[in-house]
Structure formats: structure tokens, C-alpha cells
Scaffold this motif. Structure first.
Motif, PDB file in Angstrom:
ATOM      1  N   MET A 131       0.827  -1.205   0.000  1.00  0.00           N
ATOM      2  CA  MET A 131       0.000   0.000   0.000  1.00  0.00           C
ATOM      3  C   MET A 131       0.865   1.261   0.000  1.00  0.00           C
ATOM      4  O   MET A 131       0.572   2.221  -0.695  1.00  0.00           O
ATOM      5  CB  MET A 131      -0.923  -0.009   1.225  1.00  0.00           C
ATOM      6  CG  MET A 131      -1.946   1.099   1.230  1.00  0.00           C
ATOM      7  SD  MET A 131      -3.229   0.858   0.014  1.00  0.00           S
ATOM      8  CE  MET A 131      -4.440   0.024   1.003  1.00  0.00           C
ATOM      9  N   ASP A 132       1.942   1.245   0.795  1.00  0.00           N
ATOM     10  CA  ASP A 132       2.826   2.409   0.921  1.00  0.00           C
ATOM     11  C   ASP A 132       4.208   1.895   1.330  1.00  0.00           C
ATOM     12  O   ASP A 132       4.370   1.344   2.416  1.00  0.00           O
ATOM     13  CB  ASP A 132       2.265   3.362   1.977  1.00  0.00           C
ATOM     14  CG  ASP A 132       3.098   4.609   2.182  1.00  0.00           C
ATOM     15  OD1 ASP A 132       4.219   4.694   1.645  1.00  0.00           O
ATOM     16  OD2 ASP A 132       2.622   5.506   2.892  1.00  0.00           O
ATOM     17  N   ARG A 133       5.182   2.076   0.476  1.00  0.00           N
ATOM     18  CA  ARG A 133       6.517   1.520   0.720  1.00  0.00           C
ATOM     19  C   ARG A 133       7.116   1.990   2.042  1.00  0.00           C
ATOM     20  O   ARG A 133       7.733   1.211   2.765  1.00  0.00           O
ATOM     21  CB  ARG A 133       7.447   1.878  -0.430  1.00  0.00           C
ATOM     22  CG  ARG A 133       7.040   1.211  -1.730  1.00  0.00           C
ATOM     23  CD  ARG A 133       7.993   1.563  -2.821  1.00  0.00           C
ATOM     24  NE  ARG A 133       8.778   0.349  -3.065  1.00  0.00           N
ATOM     25  CZ  ARG A 133       9.789   0.279  -3.876  1.00  0.00           C
ATOM     26  NH1 ARG A 133      10.197   1.337  -4.529  1.00  0.00           N
ATOM     27  NH2 ARG A 133      10.421  -0.850  -4.046  1.00  0.00           N
ATOM     28  N   ALA A 134       6.945   3.264   2.362  1.00  0.00           N
ATOM     29  CA  ALA A 134       7.507   3.791   3.618  1.00  0.00           C
ATOM     30  C   ALA A 134       6.884   3.089   4.822  1.00  0.00           C
ATOM     31  O   ALA A 134       7.592   2.743   5.775  1.00  0.00           O
ATOM     32  CB  ALA A 134       7.288   5.296   3.703  1.00  0.00           C
ATOM     33  N   ALA A 135       5.591   2.863   4.781  1.00  0.00           N
ATOM     34  CA  ALA A 135       4.912   2.178   5.887  1.00  0.00           C
ATOM     35  C   ALA A 135       5.441   0.752   6.038  1.00  0.00           C
ATOM     36  O   ALA A 135       5.642   0.269   7.152  1.00  0.00           O
ATOM     37  CB  ALA A 135       3.405   2.159   5.660  1.00  0.00           C
ATOM     38  N   GLY A 136       5.678   0.096   4.921  1.00  0.00           N
ATOM     39  CA  GLY A 136       6.237  -1.251   4.968  1.00  0.00           C
ATOM     40  C   GLY A 136       7.631  -1.265   5.557  1.00  0.00           C
ATOM     41  O   GLY A 136       7.969  -2.134   6.367  1.00  0.00           O
ATOM     42  N   HIS A 137       8.442  -0.296   5.160  1.00  0.00           N
ATOM     43  CA  HIS A 137       9.805  -0.206   5.704  1.00  0.00           C
ATOM     44  C   HIS A 137       9.785   0.081   7.206  1.00  0.00           C
ATOM     45  O   HIS A 137      10.647  -0.415   7.945  1.00  0.00           O
ATOM     46  CB  HIS A 137      10.613   0.863   4.983  1.00  0.00           C
ATOM     47  CG  HIS A 137      11.020   0.472   3.594  1.00  0.00           C
ATOM     48  ND1 HIS A 137      11.904  -0.537   3.333  1.00  0.00           N
ATOM     49  CD2 HIS A 137      10.642   0.958   2.393  1.00  0.00           C
ATOM     50  CE1 HIS A 137      12.070  -0.670   2.033  1.00  0.00           C
ATOM     51  NE2 HIS A 137      11.304   0.237   1.432  1.00  0.00           N
ATOM     52  N   LEU A 138       8.824   0.854   7.657  1.00  0.00           N
ATOM     53  CA  LEU A 138       8.728   1.170   9.076  1.00  0.00           C
ATOM     54  C   LEU A 138       8.303  -0.036   9.915  1.00  0.00           C
ATOM     55  O   LEU A 138       8.512  -0.054  11.129  1.00  0.00           O
ATOM     56  CB  LEU A 138       7.764   2.336   9.304  1.00  0.00           C
ATOM     57  CG  LEU A 138       8.277   3.695   8.832  1.00  0.00           C
ATOM     58  CD1 LEU A 138       7.167   4.739   8.891  1.00  0.00           C
ATOM     59  CD2 LEU A 138       9.466   4.133   9.682  1.00  0.00           C
ATOM     60  N   MET A 139       7.726  -1.027   9.276  1.00  0.00           N
ATOM     61  CA  MET A 139       7.327  -2.247   9.989  1.00  0.00           C
ATOM     62  C   MET A 139       8.488  -3.235  10.162  1.00  0.00           C
ATOM     63  O   MET A 139       8.394  -4.165  10.965  1.00  0.00           O
ATOM     64  CB  MET A 139       6.179  -2.943   9.235  1.00  0.00           C
ATOM     65  CG  MET A 139       4.849  -2.240   9.320  1.00  0.00           C
ATOM     66  SD  MET A 139       4.097  -2.359  10.938  1.00  0.00           S
ATOM     67  CE  MET A 139       3.677  -4.092  10.997  1.00  0.00           C
ATOM     68  N   VAL A 140       9.574  -3.035   9.430  1.00  0.00           N
ATOM     69  CA  VAL A 140      10.701  -3.982   9.486  1.00  0.00           C
ATOM     70  C   VAL A 140      11.271  -4.120  10.902  1.00  0.00           C
ATOM     71  O   VAL A 140      11.472  -5.247  11.372  1.00  0.00           O
ATOM     72  CB  VAL A 140      11.790  -3.612   8.456  1.00  0.00           C
ATOM     73  CG1 VAL A 140      13.059  -4.423   8.661  1.00  0.00           C
ATOM     74  CG2 VAL A 140      11.257  -3.803   7.039  1.00  0.00           C
ATOM     75  N   PRO A 141      11.530  -3.036  11.635  1.00  0.00           N
ATOM     76  CA  PRO A 141      12.041  -3.221  13.007  1.00  0.00           C
ATOM     77  C   PRO A 141      11.069  -3.978  13.910  1.00  0.00           C
ATOM     78  O   PRO A 141      11.491  -4.764  14.761  1.00  0.00           O
ATOM     79  CB  PRO A 141      12.236  -1.785  13.514  1.00  0.00           C
ATOM     80  CG  PRO A 141      12.371  -0.960  12.293  1.00  0.00           C
ATOM     81  CD  PRO A 141      11.514  -1.626  11.251  1.00  0.00           C
ATOM     82  N   TYR A 142       9.780  -3.788  13.702  1.00  0.00           N
ATOM     83  CA  TYR A 142       8.774  -4.500  14.493  1.00  0.00           C
ATOM     84  C   TYR A 142       8.833  -6.001  14.210  1.00  0.00           C
ATOM     85  O   TYR A 142       8.820  -6.815  15.135  1.00  0.00           O
ATOM     86  CB  TYR A 142       7.385  -3.942  14.195  1.00  0.00           C
ATOM     87  CG  TYR A 142       6.266  -4.660  14.900  1.00  0.00           C
ATOM     88  CD1 TYR A 142       6.154  -4.627  16.282  1.00  0.00           C
ATOM     89  CD2 TYR A 142       5.304  -5.361  14.191  1.00  0.00           C
ATOM     90  CE1 TYR A 142       5.128  -5.282  16.941  1.00  0.00           C
ATOM     91  CE2 TYR A 142       4.277  -6.017  14.827  1.00  0.00           C
ATOM     92  CZ  TYR A 142       4.188  -5.976  16.207  1.00  0.00           C
ATOM     93  OH  TYR A 142       3.173  -6.630  16.844  1.00  0.00           O
ATOM     94  N   VAL A 143       8.928  -6.371  12.943  1.00  0.00           N
ATOM     95  CA  VAL A 143       9.024  -7.791  12.580  1.00  0.00           C
ATOM     96  C   VAL A 143      10.327  -8.382  13.117  1.00  0.00           C
ATOM     97  O   VAL A 143      10.347  -9.529  13.596  1.00  0.00           O
ATOM     98  CB  VAL A 143       8.883  -7.984  11.053  1.00  0.00           C
ATOM     99  CG1 VAL A 143       9.150  -9.430  10.652  1.00  0.00           C
ATOM    100  CG2 VAL A 143       7.497  -7.549  10.588  1.00  0.00           C
TER     101      VAL A 143
END
Length: 99
Positions: free
Chosen positions: A61-73
């Protein structure tokens, strides 16, 4: 037609996000309050999967949002590792777990 597709994608994104949030909450209850350590380990794997799915959907949906989820994963991966190690090392100790 595009509007209906966007609404469907948005609905799926919200469902994935709220699922992983709910699993995150449930893990805390299982591990800390109820002391179901083995169940919390299995639930942490489900949480890791849900977090990964959510991150993937965010990225689409939004590349930046996906990248921001990486530390959480990454945190979920580490937390599952800690939960597993803790269970393996302490499962035979009296009072450690109720399951």
C-alpha cells in the motif's frame, strides 16, 4: 471499479493490522498473567506470521509504511527466540508454567 478495489485493500489492511495488534495483546496475557508459557510460545509464532503479513500489506500500500514495519518484525523474531529459549531452559522448573 478502482474505488471498490481500494476499499477492499484498505479493509484487508485494517484486518491484518488489528489481528496482529490483538495477538500482541493476547501474548502478554498468556505469558505474564496466566503463565501459559508454552501456549505463549506458539502464539508468538502466530504473532510473527501476522506481523510479517501486515508488513507485506503495508509495503504494497505504501513503501515507507512497509519499511517502518521492518524493526517490528525483527523484534517479533527476537521475542519469539527469547520466549522459546526461556521455555526450553525453564520448562522443568516447578512453578514456571501452568501448561
Amino acid at each position: 471499479m478502482d474505488n471498490a478495489k481500494n476499499e477492499t485493500e484498505s479493509s484487508e489492511l485494517k484486518r491484518a493490522h488489528y489481528t496482529q495488534l490483538g495477538l500482541n495483546y493476547i501474548w502478554s496475557m498468556l505469558y505474564f498473567n496466566l503463565k501459559f508459557r508454552k501456549a505463549s510460545l506458539l502464539e508468538s509464532y502466530a504473532l510473527l506470521a501476522a506481523g510479517s503479513i501486515t508488513a507485506t500489506k503495508f509495503y504494497k500500500m505504501d513503501r515507507a509504511a512497509g519499511h517502518l514495519m521492518v524493526p517490528y518484525v525483527m523484534w517479533l523474531s527476537y521475542a519469539s527466540y527469547l520466549n522459546g529459549g526461556n521455555w526450553i531452559l525453564n520448562k522443568d522448573k516447578e512453578g514456571y508454567s501452568r501448561d
